[in-house]
Write a protein that holds these residues in place. Structure first.
Motif, PDB file in Angstrom:
ATOM      1  N   GLU A   1       0.852  -1.184   0.000  1.00 22.81           N
ATOM      2  CA  GLU A   1       0.000   0.000   0.000  1.00 22.81           C
ATOM      3  C   GLU A   1       0.890   1.237   0.000  1.00 22.81           C
ATOM      4  O   GLU A   1       2.116   1.138   0.139  1.00 22.81           O
TER       5      GLU A   1
ATOM      6  N   PRO B   1      -4.240   8.763  -0.447  1.00 25.02           N
ATOM      7  CA  PRO B   1      -4.038   8.076   0.834  1.00 25.02           C
ATOM      8  C   PRO B   1      -3.845   9.066   1.974  1.00 25.02           C
ATOM      9  O   PRO B   1      -3.390  10.191   1.766  1.00 25.02           O
TER      10      PRO B   1
ATOM     11  N   GLY C   1      -5.167   3.800   1.316  1.00 20.39           N
ATOM     12  CA  GLY C   1      -3.872   3.409   0.757  1.00 20.39           C
ATOM     13  C   GLY C   1      -3.909   2.799  -0.618  1.00 20.39           C
ATOM     14  O   GLY C   1      -2.866   2.662  -1.255  1.00 20.39           O
TER      15      GLY C   1
ATOM     16  N   ASP D   1       1.555   5.687   0.737  1.00 18.14           N
ATOM     17  CA  ASP D   1       1.295   6.785   1.668  1.00 18.14           C
ATOM     18  C   ASP D   1       0.970   8.106   0.978  1.00 18.14           C
ATOM     19  O   ASP D   1       0.714   9.115   1.643  1.00 18.14           O
TER      20      ASP D   1
END
Length: 658
Positions: free
Chosen positions: A406, A456, A451, A408
């Protein structure tokens, strides 16, 4: 030669596993916060709310767990694919139909991947979808009431694992079969053939479920695929919007001892699906309408929240061998599990379970390779792009057993390493590891709120760990799984919190609480209750016999039932208690339980009507009572039913307490 190969593979797997156990607990470059610092960061004061909702699949409990973040508090469980005696879901007459399938009434499901609805590539707080692996289904949960509102069955599928992943505007939810099965050409009928004819007869499907503006789901089309195992998926975004990506393994098409026989090829595939082109083909009537009987179960809010079932007999199936440009294979090492698209939509990262690198494909290079027909060949009629032509880069030293990634939103990716029990942070453009932190132990999925979206929230990461031993007080052989909250707001990752999770969360989704809180339903307006058996005042309560059916029109309010004494019921009757909660205040449910009922209690929300069915088998007087503590006189909230012999002439009578 085969024996030598098997021995070599077995020794390799054993060595990797041993290294994983050795690595548990080893130090990393990631930092652990001091106890006071970490505690302060996760502390949510009494009366205050968490910043994020976390929606966790329950795995083998079939439900969805709702957690507050950063506190890690388990605040709710949403019943989805399994009956839930906590509130009567799947037991009450209103909700039984939600669990109806072509295999009959299925009271249990294996829930894997929640996915929040999106608008313009960002989570919007309307719905969360979740797949069921064992009996292929996809559910839609409404976040206005935190209830399952619709479940659609997936035909021509066996093991709905690569699901339920949405496109950037929730135009579609995708679903791909995990287990390929023998499908008859032209009808996709499951065939009675020898299992060792796998390579000749077994096929898979990828389904695209259209979602209307109101949330109603329908299978728009399915794509016939080679007989691989389809594992995970994510949709493209930004420049890659219109495409979805599905990992597959077992390109060897083995049918036994897959641990070895499906791990021979150096590369398997990501299937890149041009869903916009496929949808256009479907709209034009291309492909074939194939028998594909399946159920669509939904809550009819126009009729008082009663679940109904619709049976659909066929589906449209597209064949990529006949319809150009809808499927391409991206070679990807080795036995890939997760596939994830970065927030810019430019890069596609895969988690090769047995790979020593994380391959990152470039969408722009993929487009160029398609345009230039830069193919390495084809796989059962589907073009295979050249690995080097589509590769953005390979992340070296990503930990052992990389699975899921995932992002950021700040140019960084985070990948779980299952065997070496760590989270690895790496720079997307440079494909270089920049940080790593130990987790406890063996992480599968991970979650950053938003994410997998275009926006995100790069504040927290949750590691969903598979092995729990020594993290909590022991509970015998069976342990809850463990989640760990990690602060990713700074340059270095910092472990903040451990918290146990129900069932086996395979995946989770997080969303800012403010996106969801503002739309919450607190009670149902009694004047809008359209249930055919609703009783909107105590004056309307009654007991009616219709042959051997008896319908009790009952109300609840703090702290009594009306009626509370009923006579004239006979052994062998079918008694339906239609219970309406007259309260019009938040958080005042009433429960109803009947002694001897072969079902659960029902938990009736303010303004709602639910029905409990009871078939008395014995003569006598039997109590019923409220199961939810509602007032100081909760214990007094009870009543009795007198049951007479089958041939009795005892008339129906009842007391309303007047």
């Amino acid at each position: 030669m085969n024996k030598l190969l098997k021995k070599s593979l077995l020794w390799s797997l054993a060595a990797i596993t041993a290294m994983g156990f050795i690595s548990m607990g080893c130090s990393s470059n990631g930092e652990f916060g001091s106890s006071s610092d970490a505690a302060q960061k996760v502390y949510v004061a009494p009366g205050e709310h968490d910043e994020f909702y976390g929606f966790f699949s329950g795995g083998y409990n079939g439900q969805m767990g709702v957690y507050g973040l950063p506190s890690g508090r388990h605040i709710f469980t949403i019943p989805v694919f399994s009956q839930a005696p906590v509130n009567g879901y799947g037991f009450s007459e209103e909700t039984k139909a939600m669990l109806q399938t072509t295999d009959g009434f299925i009271p249990w499901g294996d829930a894997h991947h929640p996915e929040l609805s999106q608008t313009d590539g960002e989570t919007d707080g309307r719905w969360v979808f979740m797949n069921e692996n064992n009996t292929p289904r996809v559910a839609r949960i409404g976040l206005d009431e935190f209830k399952t509102q619709e479940i659609i069955e997936i035909p021509n599928s066996a093991g709905n694992h690569a699901s339920s992943f949405v496109t950037p505007n929730t135009e579609y939810v995708s679903a791909a079969t995990r287990f390929s099965i023998p499908m008859k050409e032209g009808s996709l009928e499951n065939m009675d053939v020898s299992i060792d004819s796998y390579k000749e007869n077994f096929k898979g499907t990828i389904s695209f479920i259209k979602v209307s503006d109101e949330g109603h789901m329908s299978i728009d089309f399915q794509i016939m695929m080679p007989g691989f195992n389809y594992d995970l998926s994510h949709a493209g975004k930004g420049p890659s919007d219109g495409w979805s990506f599905f990992t597959s393994y077992n390109s060897e098409e083995a049918n036994t001892l897959l641990e070895i026989n499906a791990s021979k090829n150096d590369k398997d595939y990501i299937a890149a699906i041009n869903w916009k082109k496929a949808a256009e083909y479907a709209k034009q009537g291309k492909g074939e309408m194939i028998p594909g009987k399946h159920y669509r179960n939904y809550i009819d809010h126009e009729e008082g929240g009663i679940a109904k079932s619709e049976v659909i007999e066929e589906v449209r199936v597209l064949d990529p061998r006949k319809l150009e440009g809808i499927v391409y294979f991206l070679p990807t090492p080795k036995s890939p599990h997760g596939v994830d698209v970065d927030p810019t939509g430019q890069y596609i990262a895969a988690g090769g379970k047995l790979s020593t690198v994380i391959p990152v494909h470039s969408f722009a290079k993929m487009q160029d390779a398609i345009e230039n027909e830069d193919f390495a060949g084809e796989e059962q009629g589907i073009p295979v792009l050249k690995y080097d032509s589509i590769l953005h880069g390979e992340v070296e030293n990503p930990g052992l057993g990389p699975l899921h990634t995932e992002f950021d939103g700040k140019g960084n990716a985070y990948t779980t390493a299952f065997i070496s029990s760590e989270i690895v942070k790496w720079n997307i453009e440079k494909t270089e590891v920049v940080d790593r932190i130990d987790v406890y132990y063996s992480p599968g999925h991970l979650m950053i709120p938003g994410g997998d979206s275009e926006n995100p929230d790069g504040k927290y990461l949750v590691s969903l760990n598979k092995i729990t031993k020594d993290r909590y007080l022991p509970t015998g052989p069976e342990l809850f799984h463990s989640a760990q909250l990690i602060d990713i707001s700074g340059e270095k990752m910092e472990l903040l919190l451990d918290f146990p999770t129900e069932g086996e969360p395979h995946y989770a989704q997080g969303i800012a609480a403010e996106k969801v809180k503002k739309n919450q339903k607190r009670f149902y307006e009694i004047d809008d209750n359209n249930h055919p058996h609703a009783t909107k005042s105590e004056k309307e309560t009654k007991v009616v016999r219709d042959g051997n059916e008896v319908h009790v029109y009952m109300t609840t309010i703090r702290s009594h039932f009306t009626p509370d004494n009923i006579e004239g019921i006979k052994v062998g009757d079918e008694v339906y208690f239609h219970v309406t909660n007259l309260e019009q205040d938040w958080d005042v449910p009433h429960g109803f339980a009947m002694k001897g009922a072969n079902t659960s209690e029902i938990l009736v929300m303010p303004g709602e009507t639910l029905t409990l069915k009871w078939q008395p088998k014995k003569v006598g007087v039997f109590p019923f009572y409220c199961t939810d503590f509602c007032s100081a006189l909760h214990q007094e909230m009870q009543g009795y039913v007198r049951v007479s012999p089958e041939n009795s002439d005892t008339p129906i009578s009842y007391s309303t307490g007047q």
